[in-house]
Every structure is written in C-alpha cells, then in structure tokens.
Design a protein around this motif. Structure first.
Motif, PDB file in Angstrom:
ATOM      1  N   ASP A 266       0.962  -1.175   0.257  1.00 40.31           N
ATOM      2  CA  ASP A 266      -0.339  -0.015   0.291  1.00 40.31           C
ATOM      3  C   ASP A 266       1.145   1.372   0.528  1.00 40.31           C
ATOM      4  O   ASP A 266       0.408   1.842  -0.489  1.00 40.31           O
ATOM      5  N   ASP A 267       1.927   1.041   0.697  1.00 40.15           N
ATOM      6  CA  ASP A 267       2.943   2.480   0.592  1.00 40.15           C
ATOM      7  C   ASP A 267       4.261   2.408   0.525  1.00 40.15           C
ATOM      8  O   ASP A 267       4.386   0.938   0.401  1.00 40.15           O
ATOM      9  N   LEU A 268       4.628   2.855  -0.977  1.00 36.84           N
ATOM     10  CA  LEU A 268       5.373   2.530  -1.692  1.00 36.84           C
ATOM     11  C   LEU A 268       6.584   3.100  -1.334  1.00 36.84           C
ATOM     12  O   LEU A 268       7.838   2.701  -1.238  1.00 36.84           O
ATOM     13  N   ASP A 269       6.596   3.482  -0.277  1.00 39.50           N
ATOM     14  CA  ASP A 269       7.773   4.138   0.103  1.00 39.50           C
ATOM     15  C   ASP A 269       8.228   3.351   1.636  1.00 39.50           C
ATOM     16  O   ASP A 269       9.612   3.408   2.837  1.00 39.50           O
ATOM     17  N   VAL A 270       7.594   2.074   2.049  1.00 38.71           N
ATOM     18  CA  VAL A 270       7.969   1.211   3.092  1.00 38.71           C
ATOM     19  C   VAL A 270       9.490   0.946   2.940  1.00 38.71           C
ATOM     20  O   VAL A 270      10.034   0.621   1.991  1.00 38.71           O
ATOM     21  N   ILE A 271       9.820   1.105   3.544  1.00 39.01           N
ATOM     22  CA  ILE A 271      11.860   0.167   3.580  1.00 39.01           C
ATOM     23  C   ILE A 271      11.362  -0.919   4.795  1.00 39.01           C
ATOM     24  O   ILE A 271      11.213  -1.623   5.643  1.00 39.01           O
ATOM     25  N   PRO A 272      11.510  -2.509   3.097  1.00 36.74           N
ATOM     26  CA  PRO A 272      10.971  -3.828   3.217  1.00 36.74           C
ATOM     27  C   PRO A 272      12.094  -4.159   4.980  1.00 36.74           C
ATOM     28  O   PRO A 272      12.793  -4.085   3.913  1.00 36.74           O
ATOM     29  N   ASN A 273      11.263  -4.904   5.580  1.00 35.11           N
ATOM     30  CA  ASN A 273      11.574  -6.424   6.360  1.00 35.11           C
ATOM     31  C   ASN A 273      11.996  -7.259   5.769  1.00 35.11           C
ATOM     32  O   ASN A 273      11.577  -7.090   5.123  1.00 35.11           O
ATOM     33  N   GLU A 274      12.834  -8.199   6.885  1.00 32.08           N
ATOM     34  CA  GLU A 274      12.451  -9.437   5.852  1.00 32.08           C
ATOM     35  C   GLU A 274      12.085 -10.227   5.755  1.00 32.08           C
ATOM     36  O   GLU A 274      12.031 -10.924   4.712  1.00 32.08           O
ATOM     37  N   GLU A 275      10.978  -9.894   6.484  1.00 32.57           N
ATOM     38  CA  GLU A 275       9.231 -10.492   6.583  1.00 32.57           C
ATOM     39  C   GLU A 275       9.130 -10.010   5.313  1.00 32.57           C
ATOM     40  O   GLU A 275       8.110 -10.671   4.147  1.00 32.57           O
TER      41      GLU A 275
END
Ligand code: ATP
Length: 541
Positions: free
Chosen positions: A311-320
């Motif tokens: 939903d949020d393209l600014d997210v910094i993806p974590n491992e999960e």
C-alpha cells in the motif's frame, strides 16, 4: 562566416533529431521562430556547467571510459588523433561522448548514421551544422549546400571547417555578452562525431564512404579538427585494403551487474525497495543479457508486480516483507526470463559473432586479465553455448558426469572427480590420442546437456542468500520447448560463424557431430567476461 552573437538557443537538436522526424523539428522551429544559429550553438549548450564529478556520477559504470576519453582528447586546442568508440548496444557510448563534450564545453558536430540514412543526408547534416544553417520555410527547407559527390563534400567540408575554426579563433578572449551565455565556446578545435557508424555498411556505396570517413583527417589536413567514430561493432569489421591509419579504439564493455544496479538506482525515490528488488532479479537476468535497454524493458513491469502487494511504496522492507514480496513475484520471473531470452537470441548473436570473426585489431592488447579487454558483442546465452561447445570438444565425454552433477552445477565436482580419477589410467591412452587429434567432436545432445548444466548451476541460483526454498535457477527455464528452439538457432549461428563446425556424422549413430574451433585463450576470455570459472570444468591431463 557569420558570427551572430545571440546565444539564446540551447543547441543539441542532434539527440532530438533521433526522437522526432525532421518535419516535426522544422515545424517546431518555425512556430517558435528561432533566432539564427551562432558559433555558440556548436557547444552542448546547457546553462549549468557539468563538473567532472557530475559527469562521472551521471554515468555509473563508465568512469574508466570517461577518464580515458578525456585523456585522449587532451587539453583544449590540443590536436587529437581520430577516436573509435565502440562496444555493445546501450553501453552508454553516445551518452558518454555527448556528456564529455558538455563537460568540456567544446564545439562539436554530431551526426547519427541512424537518422541520416544515406551519404547525401550525412553530408548535408554535417555541412548544415557547420554552416550554422537551419532549414526552414524561409529557405524552402533546403540545405546550406548542394552536395552530391564525395569530392564536393570534401571541398565544402574543408571550407566550412576552416570558416568555423577561424570564427572560433576570432572569438578567443571575447567575453560572453551576457551571463546566460556562460556556455561560451571552449577552444577553437571542432570535433565531428559520427554515431552508429556500423549502419553505414548497409548504405549504397558504403565501400567508398567508410574509407573516406576514416581518412577524413588525412585528407582534410585541418589540424583543428577532431574526429570521433561511435560504433556498436569493432574496428576490424570495417577493415579494407585502403590503408587508412587505425583510429584510437576506446572500448565500452557490457555493464557489470553492480554497474547496472547503480544505473537503475539513479534518481529513484524509494531506493531501498528498488535495491531489494534488484538484488533478487538482476543476477538471473544478467545471465541472459546485460543490455540496459532490454533489461529496463524486462524489469520495469516486474518491478510493478513486485510493488503490487504494497500500500505504501515508501516502505523500507524488512526481512519478512521481502520474503512475501519475493513469493508474489516468483511466478512472473520465469516467463519474463524466457521472453528476454527469446528477444536476445538470433540477430545479435549472428552480428556479434560475425564481427568477432573478422576481428584482429592490432591495437588491442590480449592476454590481459581485465574483463574490460574483451570485446564480445554476443548475448550471454550464446557465450555459454560457446563455452559448452569448447568443453564438449576438450573434455573426454566420459568425464562429463564428474564435472556436472545430475542437477547441474559443479557442486559434487570434487567428490565425483575423485571417483573418476580411479578409472583415469584405463582411459588415458585413448584420451591422449584424442588430444593429439585436436578438439574432439560431440553430438548436439551432449552440447545441450552441458549447456543446461552450466546454466542451471546452483552457483548462479536466483536467491543465493535466501532460504533454499526460494531458489530458482535459470536452468529450469531452458528446458521449455520455445526456449530450446532459440538455443538451437543460436547453435546454428555459432556454426555459420565457424565457432562450431560440423564434424561429419557418426557412422554408428548416423547423427551429425560438431566440433568447437575456439582456442582455449578465447574460451577463457569469454568465460572471464561472464565471470564463469571455466578452468574448474576443464579436464587437464
Ligand atoms: N551509465 C549509464 N548511466 C545512465 N544511463 C545510461 C548509462 N548508459 C546508458 N544509459 C542510457 O541507456 C540509453 C542508451 O544509451 P546510449 O545511447 O548512450 O548507448 P549507446 O552505447 O550509444 O547505444 P547504441 O549502440 O544503441 O547507440 C540512454 O537512454 C542512456 O541514457
């Protein structure tokens, strides 16, 4: 030579001309009512000067080539030998040259043999630029000079060049009229840039035009002239017996994976997300092609798919999150790889191989470990086929199992190799004989089996650092029918280019056998360009 002073127009319609038709450009020019061209229109014409750091960072992966070109061009007004800038498609040759001139602020005339599709257009285009002539309704869209014959072109070109150089020399010391015109011309040398030179070979009378272009420097004898040829094929593909002096080659190698990543990451807002995506997809795609244009086309829709669950393209993806995103992306990777493999196959392989067949550039050093020294313009898959054929010819077939395990790769190599060593004594005599005869022949099935093993090697699996469940190797995709037919086409190209020869048919099997004709030196260079550990797979007595 007119020396009008108003520099308001930023120039470089050159690159524009590759994206718009001449009519569109001209009608735009007419509508805008552009002022007359001036000598300052011969520089790149950006208001902001481009610093060296800016230049290097604007073109990731091209630092060495930028510095080499700057060195060869030398200080301002320094006479320069013609340069021959060459390398695969989309390796940034044009961008680098144009940005280097933007940085240097030196006057140049750029002509692309893609937009000028015959000699007359090329001549017109160069003369129009040098004579600061813009086609318009006022002049009935005519060129500055009528130039049908090569001899006329030479005379007119010399006259125009001398005029420009005199004009530029007259400009020296004159301060720019306004602050806006800081793009003042640097030096009194003028450079002619010929882009996509390889296309001239398809023109009528190319046999006389090409030597003429290569000899321009000698014929014109204008010391303030620099010549730069840009080509996607190497110098040897142009060699004829006309005896022109070779221009100085500057090679643009394919981008490395890291270089490609930096290019894709440029000017990106959420670089973390893109970086995570590229970490997953770049490696397998790079094994099929390193062409920037093909990779962008393939990766752009994949990245959209990758982002879809977010939903949020600014997210910094974590491992999960990374794991989940990868799971959603995975089904799309195989088809995209197949598609890109299909696109990169036949024509480029053939062209690249033919170029290399003719290649014997005396100026190019071999025997150097640097990957940059290899100028192969063939797809990655064709390179793997070439290596597979080399291995099939050099290694005894009996040792294939010890080099390649059943699932592909050399994971069990050590163990199996050891086992095979026990039987080596028995086979040594016949192998010795085989080596004396030179490269051995092999059936197509063996070539394909080796190719499949190499390309499905676990070493190159998609997600090296990820959970083993997520591993997707390229090799699985090569098994499909459509893809296999592309591989067969590439084999046929390698044959028609004599990298593989047909070695007659086996009286027992009745099928055609093949033989690799490439030297170990060449095979090692190809392998190095792929970062493939060829010697690990090569049987040595
Ligand atoms: N190092 C790089 N950094 C950023 N963009 C690049 C780089 N190299 C190439 N590109 C981009 O790729 C595209 C093709 O580049 P360019 O035309 O300079 O390549 P080329 O080697 O001249 O290609 P061709 O052989 O097709 O003429 C351009 O849009 C260019 O901006």
């Amino acid at each position: 030579m007119s020396k009008e002073e108003s520099p308001q127009v930023t120039r470089r319609t050159t690159r524009l001309s590759s994206s718009y038709t001449p009519n569109e450009i001209e009608s735009a020019a007419k509508r805008i009512n552009l002022p007359p061209l001036t000598l300052r229109d011969l520089v790149f014409g950006e208001e902001e000067p481009l610093t060296l750091d800016g230049l290097i960072s604007s073109l990731p992966g091209r630092r060495n080539q930028i510095l080499e070109i700057l060195r060869l061009l030398g200080p301002v007004n320094c006479p320069v030998s013609p340069l021959f800038v060459y390398g695969g498609v989309s390796t940034g040759k044009t961008s680098t040259i144009l940005q280097v001139f933007r940085h240097l602020n030196r006057p140049f005339v750029y002509s692309s043999c893609r937009t000028c599709y015959n000699a007359r257009q090329l001549f017109d285009n160069i003369l129009n630029q040098l004579l600061l002539h813009r086609k318009s309704e006022i002049n009935d869209y005519s060129s500055a000079k009528k130039c049908e014959k090569q001899a006329d072109f030479i005379n007119l070109l010399k006259e125009a060049l001398v005029g420009v150089v005199d004009g530029l020399k007259g400009n020296v010391g004159k301060s720019p009229r306004s602050k806006k015109s800081e793009g003042c011309v640097n030096g009194s040398m003028v450079y002619l840039i010929f882009d996509s030179l390889e296309l001239v070979r398809d023109w009528d009378k190319s046999a006389t035009i090409l030597p003429l272009l290569f000899k321009l420097h000698d014929i014109l004898k204008v010391p303030d002239l620099g010549l730069i040829f840009i080509s996607s094929s190497s110098l040897d593909t142009y060699h004829s017996d006309t005896g022109f002096v070779d221009p100085i080659p500057v090679y643009f190698p394919d981008y490395t994976e890291e270089g490609l990543k930096q290019i894709f990451m440029r000017n990106q807002s959420n670089s973390k997300l893109l970086s995570t995506f590229l970490d997953v997809v770049l490696k397998p795609f790079c094994r099929v092609t390193r062409r920037l244009d093909e990779l962008s086309t393939a990766l752009s829709p994949l990245f959209k798919k990758y982002c879809e669950p977010l939903d949020d393209l600014d997210v910094i993806p974590n491992e999960e999150t990374r794991r989940q995103l990868f799971t959603c992306l995975q089904p799309h990777i195989g088809p995209a790889l197949n598609e890109i493999f299909r696109v990169t196959s036949e024509p480029s392989v053939e062209a690249g191989i033919k170029n290399n067949l003719k290649r014997k550039n005396p100026l190019k050093k071999f025997g150097n470990d640097s990957v940059d020294d290899i100028d192969f313009h063939m797809s990655t898959s064709a390179k793997y086929l070439l290596i597979s054929a080399f291995l099939a010819s050099r290694n005894p077939a009996t040792l294939d199992a010890s080099f390649f395990d059943s699932t592909g790769g050399s994971a069990n190599q050590k163990k199996k190799r050891k086992a095979s060593e026990k039987s080596r004594d028995l086979k040594e005599a016949s192998e010795q004989e085989q080596f004396m005869k030179g490269p051995g022949t092999f059936p197509l099935e063996r070539l394909l089996a080796i190719f499949q093993c190499l390309t499905s090697s676990e070493e190159y699996s998609l997600e090296e650092d990820e959970d083993s469940q997520e591993k997707t190797s390229l090799g699985g995709d090569f098994g499909e029918n459509s893809l296999m037919s592309d591989i067969l086409l590439q084999v046929s190209s390698l044959c028609s280019a004599n990298f593989i020869t047909k070695g007659g048919s086996c009286p027992l099997e009745g099928s055609t056998r093949y033989r690799s004709t490439v030297s170990e030196d060449l095979a090692l260079k190809v392998a190095r360009s792929l970062k493939f550990p060829l010697s690990k797979y090569l049987y040595r007595r």
